[in-house]
Design an enzyme around this catalytic site. Structure first.
Site, short mmCIF file in Angstrom:
data_model
loop_
_atom_site.label_atom_id
_atom_site.label_comp_id
_atom_site.label_asym_id
_atom_site.label_seq_id
_atom_site.Cartn_x
_atom_site.Cartn_y
_atom_site.Cartn_z
CE LYS C 80 -3.89 4.48 123.60
NZ LYS C 80 -4.50 4.98 124.98
CB SER C 155 -1.79 4.73 127.84
OG SER C 155 -3.10 4.99 127.01
CB SER C 179 -4.94 7.49 127.88
OG SER C 179 -4.26 6.98 129.21
#
Ligand SMILES: [Mg+2]
Ligand SMILES: [Zn+2]
Lengths: 500, 98, 497
Positions: C80, C155, C179
C-alpha cells in the site's frame, strides 16, 4: 522607533501595581534531541543533524529521550515542584515554517512538574519568593535566515532559508505564577529570578544556559492593575528577551508603556511584543486577525510518562547542593558579613573567586581583586565579570607573586592591567614591563642615599628620633624607583643609615 | 448543537491553511452540517463519569537512551525540497514572528 | 507460467526454496500479469520492475549459495502506497506528495526486504487512507476484479484488488476504521487488522495515529499468517509498539479446529442497512461454526451504536494535525510561489490544490472538533465513547473467545454511487470501527457470494488484543470447511479479466 513621551517609572508606580509572569525556555544539554537520535552539538553545518523524525517527514515517529525526562524532573525538584505521577505530551497546533510538523510536541494540562517556588535574593539582600506554576517538556524549532530586503530582517525579506538542526532539541519551559507584590522592584525581581534560575540550571548540569547562545530565553508577561484593585489588567507578552539586563529593562519599559497608554485613556491589547536591545523599548508584533486556537490534544504517537516514586526520590537524593545553600556555605567559609557576601553576589564574583581559590589564592585576596579592579572594569565596559579577559588562574598567580614579595600592590595592579591588555601571563607581564620589586640592597641603597642627601631636613628629624617622618623618605625612594622598590626594605635601610 | 455556517467553515479553512474557493465554502458548509449533526450524538455520554481513552494501549514510560544515531545526509534531507539554497530549505517570505 | 500467479504465498515460497522455480521467474510472471491487467484494474500507482527483479535475483543468489531461505523468500507482494520506501515514490494517493521519494524505509518495508519478500510496487488507495472505496485517490479509482464498475473497498482497495486480480499473492494494507477488512470482504480476499501496536507504524504515513495499524492481506488465511509473522514484533522506533512476543499465528492457521471454542455473535451488527444476502451468508457461517464444534452465543455491545460517530470525530481530529506537515516547505507539492506571495499564502494555496475533497472535509471536521469551545462536547465525548466500547468488548470477551459479525453491511457498491454522500460512505465501516477504537485484533475472510448480486461477502472475526492467533484458528477452520463445500476457493468464481 517612534519617539513617545513615556510616563515616568515613579509616576507609573504611584498609581499601579505591576503583575508579572515569566516564561523561561531552557535548551537542555542532552546529547540527542528530545524525540530522535540526532546530535544536538552546536555549530554544525546546516541540516546535517536531521532525520525523518525531526524533519517531520511523512511516516516518522517520535521516541522520548530518557535524559530529557530525567532533566525535567530534576529541574522540577530543584524548583520545589510536585512531580506528576502520570503525565502526557500534547500537540500544540499552529503553522510556522520553522516547525517541521506544524505542531509542537509539548505538554498542556498535564505538565511533568508543577506547584513550586524559587527564592531569589535582591541586591539589598532581601529574599523574594517567586512561585512556579509549572515546568514542562517540549521541543525547539528550526532556525530561519531571512534573505533580501534592506535590513536582512524578517520584514521586507524576499525569502527565507531554513536549517532544522535545532528542530527537536529538548526544551524545558518554566512558567511562574503571577508575580505580585514586588511593586517598584518588579523589574529587579524579574532579573534576580532569571539570574537565580540560570545558576540553578547550571548547578544541575542540565544546560549551560547561555542566554547569548539562545540556550535560555525569557518571555516577560506584564500587566498593571490600579493599586488596591483585585483584578489583573490586560497583559502584554514580550518575547525572547535574551540577557539578564534586558529582562529588567523590558519589564521596566512595559510598566512605563502600559501606564502611558492607560494615562491617555487607552486600553492595553493582549499581544506579543518584541524587545529592542538598542534603546530598551518594545514594539508590537504582528496583530493577528483571529485569536490563536492551538487545538491541544494528547499526542497519540507517544505514551504517558509515569515516573515511579522510587525514581523521583532517587533523583531528589542525588541533587547537587543548590545555589542558595551553597552561597550560605561559602559565606561562612570565606568569613564574610551579609553585606560583603551580597557585594560578591551582586558583582557575579562567586565563581571567579571560587576558581581563584581553587588555583591556590587566599579567599580574601581573590575577593579583593575580583570585587575591586575587575568588577570596576566589568561595570565600565558593561560586561559580565566572568567574561573578563583574565582567568582565575592568572589572578591566583598575581596573588602568589605578591605573597612571595615579588610584587607589591601597586605593581600587582599593573600586572593585572597587562594581562587584561593581552600582554600574556602575569610572569610575562612582569618581565615585559620590568615590574619586579627592587629589594636587593645595592640597587636600593643608592636610592636611599640619594633620598637622604636630597632631604637633609627630614633626615635630621629622623636622627632626632621623629621616626614617623620616615614615610617622606620612603616616598622619595619609591618615586625614584618608579614604584618598584620594596617599600618595607627601603624603610629599614633608611632607619639603619640614620641610626634611628 | 447549532448548525455550521459558511463563516465558520471559512474560519476552519483559515485555521487549517486551506484556500477554499467560494463554491467549496457552500458545499462544505452543507456537508459538515450533516456530518456534525450525525456525530454530535457522542455528547450523549458527555455527562457520564467515564474516563476518556486517548489511546488503546496501557503502555507508559517508553523512552530511549540518549545516544546519537546517524542522521540523514544533508543531500537526503533536502532531496524532496521544492527549493533549496546553501544547504538550507528555501521558503517564501515568512510574515511576522511568533 | 500463468500457473505461478495462482500459487499461494506458501506454495511459492516452497517452490522457490526447493528450486522448482526461481524467484525471478515468479516475479516476472507477476510483473507480466500486472502489465496485462492493471490498465483495467488500476491497483498499482507505481510498479517497481527493476527493484522487484533485483530483490528476486538476490533471493536466487542466496539459494544458490546454499543459504536457508525464510518462509516468504521470493514471494511477490503489493505494498500500500502509505508506507515509505527508500528510493521508490510514495504518494499516499495524494497529489500533494506526487513525486516524493522518501529517503528512508518504513520498519515494515525493511522487514519485508529482510524476509526476502519481493516488493512489486505501491498500490492505490483513498487519499491518505481516508475512504472506503478507493475513489478518493488522486490517481483515479481502482476497479473491483469481480466487477470493474464496482468499488474494491477502501482505503486499501489497490492492495485487495491486486490479490483478487492475481497480480500478487500477498499485499499490505492499513486499517484505521476497516481499510484492510472491508476491501478484503468486498473482493473475496483475506485481510487482518492485527492488535494495535503489534505492527510498527514507523514509516506508515499517519492518518489517525491512535487507530492506524498495518496488516496482512492475502488470498488464504495461512498466507496472511505467514505475512503477519514477518511484519509483526516490537520496534523501538515506534513508541506505541508492544514489546511482547507475537502470538503463534501460523501455527493457529494450520490447526483448523474450533472445537470447544466459544463464539459470540454481536447482536448490534444486524438490522436496518444490512443487505439480505450478506446476512444470509453470515448466518450460514455461524451455523457452520456450530457444526464444526464451536459453542455460539449471542452477545450485546450497546455502545457500538456510538462507535461510528466517535470514530468520525477522533480520526479527523488526529488527521487534521497529522496532515498539517504538508505545507509546501520541505517536500512535496508547492503551488503559487511566484516571489510575491508569503509562505503562509503558498501553504494555503498548495493545500487547496494538493488535497482532494474528502481530505479537506476531514481536516476541517477535525479542526472543528478540537477547537476551543467544542473540544469537550466532541473530541472529549468521543474519547469517553472509546472507553465504553472497550468495556463492552471486555465484558463480551469475558464469556467468549472471539466475536463474529458481517465485515460490512453490503457488498461492493458501484463506483460513484456514494461519492458525494459522505454519511452513506461512512456506513461501510459500521462493523469494523469498534475494533480500531478498542485496539483489538480482527480478520475478514470470504464466506460466500450474496445471492442477489453474486458478489463476495466477508465474515469478520474479532479477538482480544494480543490474541491474534484466535483469528487464524477460527479463520483457518472456516476457510477449510467452505473450500471443501465449494470444491475450490471462492476467488475461482470471479470472472476472468
Ligand atoms: Mg512553550
Ligand atoms: Zn532527528
Amino acid at each position: 522607533m517612534s519617539v513617545i513621551s513615556l510616563v515616568s517609572y515613579e509616576d507609573a508606580l504611584a498609581s499601579y501595581d505591576p503583575v508579572m509572569g515569566l516564561e523561561v525556555h531552557v535548551e537542555l544539554g542532552t546529547r540527542t534531541k528530545m524525540f530522535c537520535g540526532c546530535s544536538t552539538e552546536l555549530g554544525a553545518e546546516p541540516n546535517t543533524q536531521t532525520c525523518p523524525t525531526c524533519l517531520g517527514l511523512p511516516g516518522s515517529l517520535p521516541v522520548v529521550n530518557a535524559v530529557g525526562v530525567e532533566s525535567a524532573i530534576r529541574i522540577g525538584l530543584a524548583l520545589n515542584c510536585e512531580i506528576a505521577e502520570w503525565c502526557r505530551f500534547a500537540r500544540k497546533n499552529y503553522f510556522y515554517p520553522d516547525m517541521p510538523k506544524n505542531f509542537q510536541t509539548s505538554q498542556y494540562d498535564e505538565p511533568i512538574a508543577f506547584n513550586g517556588y524559587l527564592d531569589v535574593q535582591l541586591e539589598d539582600g532581601e529574599v523574594f519568593r517567586v512561585e512556579i506554576e509549572r515546568a514542562h517538556m517540549e521541543e525547539d524549532t528550526g532556525k530561519s535566515t531571512h534573505v533580501g530586503g534592506a535590513t536582512g530582517r524578517i520584514h521586507g525579506a524576499e525569502y527565507s532559508l531554513l536549517d532544522y538542526n535545532r528542530a527537536g532539541i529538548p526544551l524545558i519551559e518554566i512558567v511562574t505564577k503571577p508575580i505580585v507584590g514586588a511593586g517598584a522592584r518588579a523589574p529587579e525581581v524579574a532579573k534576580a529570578y532569571v539570574t537565580e534560575l540560570r545558576e540553578l540550571i547550571r548547578t544541575l548540569g542540565v544546560s549551560e544556559a547561555r542566554m547569548d547562545k539562545g540556550q535560555m530565553r525569557c518571555d516577560v508577561n506584564l500587566s498593571l492593575r490600579p493599586i488596591g484593585r483585585e483584578k489583573f489588567g490586560t497583559r502584554s507578552e514580550t518575547k525572547n528577551v535574551n540577557s539578564l539586563r534586558s529582562v529588567e529593562r523590558a519589564a521596566r519599559f512595559e510598566v512605563q508603556r502600559h501606564a502611558t497608554v492607560l494615562a491617555d485613556g487607552g486600553t492595553i491589547v493582549q499581544e506579543t511584543r518584541h524587545f529592542h536591545e538598542e534603546d530598551g523599548s518594545t514594539t508590537s508584533g504582528r496583530i493577528k486577525e483571529e485569536a490563536e486556537d492551538y487545538r491541544y490534544f494528547p499526542e497519540p504517537d507517544l505514551v504517558p510518562i509515569a515516573p515511579s516514586r522510587e525514581w523521583v526520590e532517587e533523583l531528589r537524593a542525588a541533587l547537587p547542593e543548590l545555589p542558595r545553600v551553597r552561597r550560605g556555605r561559602l559565606q561562612a567559609e570565606w568569613g564574610l558579613s551579609d553585606k560583603d557576601m551580597q557585594a560578591v553576589l551582586n558583582a557575579g564574583a562567586v565563581e571567579p573567586i571560587l576558581e581563584t581559590v581553587a588555583a591556590g589564592a587566599p579567599a580574601d585576596q581573590a575577593r579583593k581583586w575580583w570585587l575591586g579592579e575587575l568588577a570596576r572594569r566589568a561595570n565600565e565596559t558593561g560586561t559580565e565579570l566572568a567574561d573578563q579577559p583574565i582567568t582565575p588562574a592568572q589572578v591566583a598567580r598575581v596573588c602568589a607573586l605578591v605573597a612571595e614579595g615579588k610584587l607589591n600592590d601597586k605593581l600587582a595592579r599593573q600586572v593585572i592591567e597587562g594581562v587584561l591588555a593581552g600582554e600574556g601571563e602575569p610572569d610575562e607581564v612582569v618581565a615585559g614591563r620590568g615590574l619586579a620589586v627592587v629589594s636587593d640592597d645595592s640597587a636600593l641603597g643608592a636610592a636611599v642615599d640619594q633620598a637622604i642627601a636630597d632631604n637633609p631636613d627630614v633626615a635630621a628629624k629622623i636622627r632626632d628620633g621623629k621616626v614617623q617622618a620616615v614615610g617622606a623618605l620612603v616616598g622619595a625612594v619609591m618615586k625614584a624607583t618608579r614604584g618598584q622598590a620594596d617599600a618595607a626594605r627601603a624603610k629599614d635601610l633608611i632607619l639603619e643609615r640614620l641610626g634611628a | 448543537m447549532p448548525g455550521i455556517t459558511r463563516e465558520e467553515v471559512a474560519h476552519l479553512a483559515r485555521l487549517s491553511r486551506l484556500e477554499l474557493q467560494a463554491e467549496e465554502l457552500d458545499h462544505f458548509a452543507e456537508q459538515l452540517d450533516v456530518i456534525i449533526g450525525a456525530v454530535a450524538r457522542v455528547s450523549e455520554v458527555a455527562g457520564q463519569d467515564v474516563p476518556p481513552t486517548s489511546h488503546p494501549l496501557p503502555l507508559t514510560n517508553v523512552m530511549r537512551a540518549d545516544e546519537v544515531r546517524p542522521s540523514l545526509t544533508p543531500e537526503q534531507a533536502l532531496s524532496g525540497a521544492p527549493a533549496g539554497e546553501e544547504q538550507r530549505f528555501r521558503v517564501p517570505q515568512i510574515l511576522g514572528e511568533d | 507460467m500463468t500457473e505461478l500467479i495462482k500459487y499461494t504465498a506458501a506454495q511459492t515460497a516452497a517452490a522457490v526454496s526447493a528450486g522448482e522455480v526461481s524467484a525471478v521467474e515468479v516475479a516476472q510472471a507477476h510483473l507480466d500479469r500486472i502489465e496485462a491487467v492493471d490498465k483495467k484494474v488500476n491497483a498499482f500507482l507505481h510498479v517497481d520492475t527493476e527493484g522487484a527483479l533485483k530483490a528476486a535475483r538476490a533471493v536466487d543468489d542466496r539459494r544458490a549459495r546454499g543459504e536457508e531461505l525464510g518462509p516468504l523468500a521470493g514471494v511477490p507482494l503489493a505494498l500500500k502506497d502509505v508506507f515509505t520506501t527508500k528510493g521508490v515514490p510514495t504518494t499516499c494517493g495524494s497529489k500533494i506528495l506526487e513525486g516524493w521519494i522518501p529517503p528512508y524505509d518504513a520498519t515494515l518495508t525493511a522487514r519485508l526486504k529482510d524476509a526476502g519478500v519481493v516488493i512489486l510496487g505501491k498500490t492505490n488507495m483513498d487519499e491518505f487512507a481516508m475512504g472506503s472505496s478507493t475513489e478518493n485517490s488522486a490517481y483515479g479509482p481502482t476497479g473491483n476484479p469481480w466487477d470493474l464498475s464496482r468499488i474494491p473497498g477502501g482505503s486499501g482497495g489497490g492492495s485487495a484488488a491486486a490479490l483478487a486480480a492475481y497480480e500478487a499473492p500477498l499485499a499490505i494494507g492499513t486499517d484505521t476504521g476497516g481499510s484492510i477488512r472491508q476491501p478484503g470482504a468486498v473482493t473475496g480476499t483475506v485481510g487482518v487488522k492485527p492488535t494495535y501496536g503489534s505492527v510498527s507504524r514507523f514509516g506508515l504515513v499517519a492518518f489517525s495515529s491512535s487507530l492506524d495499524q498495518g496488516g496482512p492481506c492475502a488470498r488464504t488465511v495461512l498466507d496472511a499468517a505467514l505475512l503477519h509473522e514477518a511484519i509483526a514484533g516490537h520496534d523501538p522506533l515506534d513508541s506505541t509498539s508492544i514489546d511482547a512476543p507475537v502470538p503463534a499465528v501460523v501455527e493457529a492457521a494450520r490447526m483448523r479446529d474450533v472445537r470447544g471454542m466459544r463464539i459470540g455473535v454481536v447482536k448490534e451488527f444486524a438490522g436496518e442497512g444490512y443487505q439480505a444476502g450478506v446476512m444470509q451468508r453470515f448466518d450460514e457461517s455461524v451455523e457452520l461454526l456450530r457444526e464444526l464444534g464451536a459453542e455460539v452465543v449471542e452477545v450485546s455491545c450497546p455502545s457500538f451504536t456510538l462507535a461510528l460517530p466517535a470514530y468520525y470525530l477522533i480520526a479527523p481530529s488526529e488527521a487534521s494535525s497529522n496532515l498539517a506537515r504538508f505545507d509546501a516547505m520541505r517536500y512535496g507539492l508547492r503551488v503559487g510561489d511566484d516571489g510575491s506571495r508569503s509562505a503562509e499564502e503558498v501553504t494555503a494555496l498548495t493545500r487547496e490544490a494538493g488535497f482532494g475533497p474528502e481530505v479537506k472535509r476531514r481536516i476541517m471536521l477535525g479542526t472543528y472538533a478540537l477547537s476551543s469551545g467544542y473540544y469537550d462536547a466532541y473530541y472529549g465525548s468521543a474519547q469517553k465513547v472509546r472507553t465504553l466500547i472497550s468495556r463492552d468488548f471486555d465484558a463480551a470477551f469475558a464469556g467468549v473467545d472471539v466475536l463474529v459479525s458481517p465485515t460490512t453491511p453490503t457488498t461492493a457498491f458501484p463506483i460513484g454511487e456514494r461519492a458525494d454522500d459522505p454519511m452513506a460512505m461512512y456506513l461501510a465501516d459500521l462493523c469494523t470501527i469498534p475494533s480500531n477504537l478498542a485496539g483489538n485484533a480482527a480478520m475478514s475472510l470470504p464466506c460466500g457470494l450474496a445471492p442477489e448480486d453474486n458478489l463476495p461477502v466477508g465474515l469478520q472475526i474479532i479477538a482480544p488484543a494480543m490474541a491474534d492467533d484466535r483469528l487464524y484458528r477460527v479463520g483457518g477452520a472456516v476457510e477449510a470447511a467452505l473450500n471443501e463445500k465449494w470444491g475450490h476457493p471462492l476467488l475461482e468464481e470471479a470472472p476472468a479479466l
